[in-house]
Design a protein around this motif. Sequence first.
Motif, PDB file in Angstrom:
ATOM      1  N   VAL A  62       0.813  -1.217   0.000  1.00 37.20           N
ATOM      2  CA  VAL A  62       0.000   0.000   0.000  1.00 37.20           C
ATOM      3  C   VAL A  62       0.847   1.269   0.000  1.00 37.20           C
ATOM      4  CG1 VAL A  62      -2.001  -1.120   1.076  1.00 37.20           C
ATOM      5  CG2 VAL A  62      -0.378   0.124   2.496  1.00 37.20           C
ATOM      6  N   GLY A  63       2.046   1.186   0.514  1.00 37.91           N
ATOM      7  CA  GLY A  63       2.926   2.354   0.525  1.00 37.91           C
ATOM      8  C   GLY A  63       3.243   2.857  -0.869  1.00 37.91           C
ATOM      9  N   ARG A  64       3.381   1.948  -1.816  1.00 39.70           N
ATOM     10  CA  ARG A  64       3.678   2.317  -3.206  1.00 39.70           C
ATOM     11  C   ARG A  64       2.541   3.145  -3.800  1.00 39.70           C
ATOM     12  NH1 ARG A  64       7.136   1.020  -6.776  1.00 39.70           N
ATOM     13  NH2 ARG A  64       8.048  -0.640  -5.566  1.00 39.70           N
ATOM     14  N   LEU A  65       1.309   2.833  -3.446  1.00 38.46           N
ATOM     15  CA  LEU A  65       0.167   3.591  -3.979  1.00 38.46           C
ATOM     16  C   LEU A  65      -0.029   4.915  -3.261  1.00 38.46           C
ATOM     17  CD1 LEU A  65      -2.478   0.803  -4.536  1.00 38.46           C
ATOM     18  CD2 LEU A  65      -1.128   1.981  -6.239  1.00 38.46           C
ATOM     19  N   LEU A  66       0.179   4.919  -1.960  1.00 42.19           N
ATOM     20  CA  LEU A  66      -0.047   6.141  -1.190  1.00 42.19           C
ATOM     21  C   LEU A  66       1.020   7.196  -1.443  1.00 42.19           C
ATOM     22  CD1 LEU A  66      -1.161   4.569   2.200  1.00 42.19           C
ATOM     23  CD2 LEU A  66      -2.599   5.745   0.532  1.00 42.19           C
ATOM     24  N   TRP A  67       2.275   6.765  -1.643  1.00 38.95           N
ATOM     25  CA  TRP A  67       3.387   7.693  -1.847  1.00 38.95           C
ATOM     26  C   TRP A  67       4.279   7.171  -2.971  1.00 38.95           C
ATOM     27  CZ3 TRP A  67       1.776   5.963   2.936  1.00 38.95           C
ATOM     28  CH2 TRP A  67       1.080   6.910   3.676  1.00 38.95           C
ATOM     29  N   PRO A  68       3.820   7.235  -4.212  1.00 39.80           N
ATOM     30  CA  PRO A  68       4.567   6.634  -5.321  1.00 39.80           C
ATOM     31  C   PRO A  68       5.919   7.275  -5.586  1.00 39.80           C
ATOM     32  CG  PRO A  68       2.696   7.894  -6.140  1.00 39.80           C
ATOM     33  CD  PRO A  68       2.588   7.870  -4.646  1.00 39.80           C
ATOM     34  N   GLY A  69       6.088   8.518  -5.289  1.00 37.13           N
ATOM     35  CA  GLY A  69       7.335   9.194  -5.616  1.00 37.13           C
ATOM     36  C   GLY A  69       8.333   9.272  -4.483  1.00 37.13           C
ATOM     37  N   GLU A  70       8.060   8.613  -3.381  1.00 35.71           N
ATOM     38  CA  GLU A  70       8.917   8.744  -2.212  1.00 35.71           C
ATOM     39  C   GLU A  70       9.396   7.387  -1.706  1.00 35.71           C
ATOM     40  OE1 GLU A  70       7.262  11.283   0.821  1.00 35.71           O
ATOM     41  OE2 GLU A  70       5.967  12.214  -0.652  1.00 35.71           O
ATOM     42  N   PRO A  71      10.270   6.695  -2.437  1.00 35.17           N
ATOM     43  CA  PRO A  71      10.677   5.354  -2.023  1.00 35.17           C
ATOM     44  C   PRO A  71      11.411   5.316  -0.691  1.00 35.17           C
ATOM     45  CG  PRO A  71      11.922   6.059  -3.951  1.00 35.17           C
ATOM     46  CD  PRO A  71      10.885   7.101  -3.691  1.00 35.17           C
ATOM     47  N   ALA A  72      12.135   6.354  -0.342  1.00 34.63           N
ATOM     48  CA  ALA A  72      12.921   6.339   0.888  1.00 34.63           C
ATOM     49  C   ALA A  72      12.040   6.280   2.134  1.00 34.63           C
ATOM     50  CB  ALA A  72      13.827   7.559   0.942  1.00 34.63           C
ATOM     51  N   SER A  73      10.906   6.944   2.119  1.00 28.99           N
ATOM     52  CA  SER A  73      10.062   6.984   3.310  1.00 28.99           C
ATOM     53  C   SER A  73       8.778   6.173   3.168  1.00 28.99           C
ATOM     54  CB  SER A  73       9.713   8.433   3.640  1.00 28.99           C
ATOM     55  OG  SER A  73       8.962   8.999   2.593  1.00 28.99           O
ATOM     56  N   ARG A  74       8.650   5.434   2.081  1.00 29.92           N
ATOM     57  CA  ARG A  74       7.418   4.701   1.793  1.00 29.92           C
ATOM     58  C   ARG A  74       7.044   3.715   2.902  1.00 29.92           C
ATOM     59  NH1 ARG A  74       8.229   2.226  -3.563  1.00 29.92           N
ATOM     60  NH2 ARG A  74       8.044   4.360  -4.244  1.00 29.92           N
ATOM     61  N   ALA A  75       7.989   2.923   3.387  1.00 25.99           N
ATOM     62  CA  ALA A  75       7.689   1.922   4.419  1.00 25.99           C
ATOM     63  C   ALA A  75       7.256   2.592   5.717  1.00 25.99           C
ATOM     64  CB  ALA A  75       8.895   1.021   4.652  1.00 25.99           C
ATOM     65  N   ASP A  76       7.925   3.684   6.086  1.00 22.66           N
ATOM     66  CA  ASP A  76       7.546   4.397   7.311  1.00 22.66           C
ATOM     67  C   ASP A  76       6.130   4.944   7.205  1.00 22.66           C
ATOM     68  OD1 ASP A  76      10.028   3.989   8.459  1.00 22.66           O
ATOM     69  OD2 ASP A  76      10.838   5.881   7.714  1.00 22.66           O
ATOM     70  N   ARG A  77       5.823   5.535   6.078  1.00 19.29           N
ATOM     71  CA  ARG A  77       4.506   6.148   5.912  1.00 19.29           C
ATOM     72  C   ARG A  77       3.412   5.094   5.774  1.00 19.29           C
ATOM     73  NH1 ARG A  77       5.157  11.377   2.253  1.00 19.29           N
ATOM     74  NH2 ARG A  77       3.228  11.915   3.304  1.00 19.29           N
ATOM     75  N   ALA A  78       3.720   3.976   5.119  1.00 21.27           N
ATOM     76  CA  ALA A  78       2.742   2.883   5.029  1.00 21.27           C
ATOM     77  C   ALA A  78       2.450   2.335   6.428  1.00 21.27           C
ATOM     78  CB  ALA A  78       3.255   1.775   4.110  1.00 21.27           C
ATOM     79  N   ALA A  79       3.489   2.167   7.231  1.00 18.37           N
ATOM     80  CA  ALA A  79       3.307   1.691   8.599  1.00 18.37           C
ATOM     81  C   ALA A  79       2.445   2.663   9.405  1.00 18.37           C
ATOM     82  CB  ALA A  79       4.661   1.500   9.271  1.00 18.37           C
ATOM     83  N   ASP A  80       2.700   3.946   9.247  1.00 21.09           N
ATOM     84  CA  ASP A  80       1.892   4.950   9.949  1.00 21.09           C
ATOM     85  C   ASP A  80       0.426   4.893   9.505  1.00 21.09           C
ATOM     86  OD1 ASP A  80       4.144   5.790  11.300  1.00 21.09           O
ATOM     87  OD2 ASP A  80       4.509   7.501   9.974  1.00 21.09           O
ATOM     88  N   ALA A  81       0.202   4.626   8.223  1.00 18.53           N
ATOM     89  CA  ALA A  81      -1.162   4.601   7.690  1.00 18.53           C
ATOM     90  C   ALA A  81      -1.968   3.424   8.230  1.00 18.53           C
ATOM     91  CB  ALA A  81      -1.131   4.553   6.160  1.00 18.53           C
ATOM     92  N   ILE A  82      -1.329   2.298   8.489  1.00 20.36           N
ATOM     93  CA  ILE A  82      -2.078   1.102   8.919  1.00 20.36           C
ATOM     94  C   ILE A  82      -2.055   0.869  10.428  1.00 20.36           C
ATOM     95  CG2 ILE A  82      -1.769  -0.064   6.705  1.00 20.36           C
ATOM     96  CD1 ILE A  82       0.408  -1.769   8.180  1.00 20.36           C
ATOM     97  N   ARG A  83      -1.210   1.582  11.142  1.00 23.85           N
ATOM     98  CA  ARG A  83      -1.026   1.332  12.581  1.00 23.85           C
ATOM     99  C   ARG A  83      -2.337   1.365  13.373  1.00 23.85           C
ATOM    100  NH1 ARG A  83       2.850   4.259  13.350  1.00 23.85           N
ATOM    101  NH2 ARG A  83       4.395   2.633  13.595  1.00 23.85           N
ATOM    102  N   ALA A  84      -3.127   2.387  13.221  1.00 23.42           N
ATOM    103  CA  ALA A  84      -4.358   2.511  14.009  1.00 23.42           C
ATOM    104  C   ALA A  84      -5.351   1.403  13.682  1.00 23.42           C
ATOM    105  CB  ALA A  84      -5.005   3.871  13.773  1.00 23.42           C
ATOM    106  N   LEU A  85      -5.355   0.958  12.454  1.00 24.43           N
ATOM    107  CA  LEU A  85      -6.308  -0.062  12.026  1.00 24.43           C
ATOM    108  C   LEU A  85      -5.841  -1.471  12.371  1.00 24.43           C
ATOM    109  CD1 LEU A  85      -8.997  -0.543  10.509  1.00 24.43           C
ATOM    110  CD2 LEU A  85      -7.636  -0.743   8.415  1.00 24.43           C
TER     111      LEU A  85
END
Length: 149
Positions: A62-85
């Motif tokens: 899901v990180g690739r879809l949410l932040w396609p142009g930011e490979p360096a921070s994609r995993a961090d941001r994907a983790a932040d997006a799913i953490r609450a759920l």
Amino acid sequence: MELRTVEELMDLLYACRGTRDVTGHDQAPVDAHDHALRTAALLRRGRPADKELQVAGLVRPVGRLLWPGEPASRADRAADAIRALLGERVAGLVRLHPRLGLPADDDLLTLRAADEEARTACFDAGVLEDWRTVLELLAARNSRFGMVD
């Protein structure tokens, strides 16, 4: 961005169909949707009771879809997006998966091995809808919002 419902997550996972995932220069691109299903299926076979590990393999793209142009921070941001759920453990596995230089525990090594095997494995891993109940159970247990649809 924070995913609040299983339906939002399912929509993102469906949107991964047809997107190409390449993690290394020497690896052929794979369909992110199919790869995620195969990774989760392999984890289900190897660790049938560990639903969080299985879901970490499923939701990683899901990180690739949410932040396609930011490979360096994609995993961090994907983790932040799913953490609450989906909870801290799933988010932690998603965050650490691409960081090969860091020490890894057994769960992370298992996730990485399944991810690698799923790149070349050829088997029917089912359909995304097969995972809805597992996602809903994790969301019900972890969501601070109490909103599981």
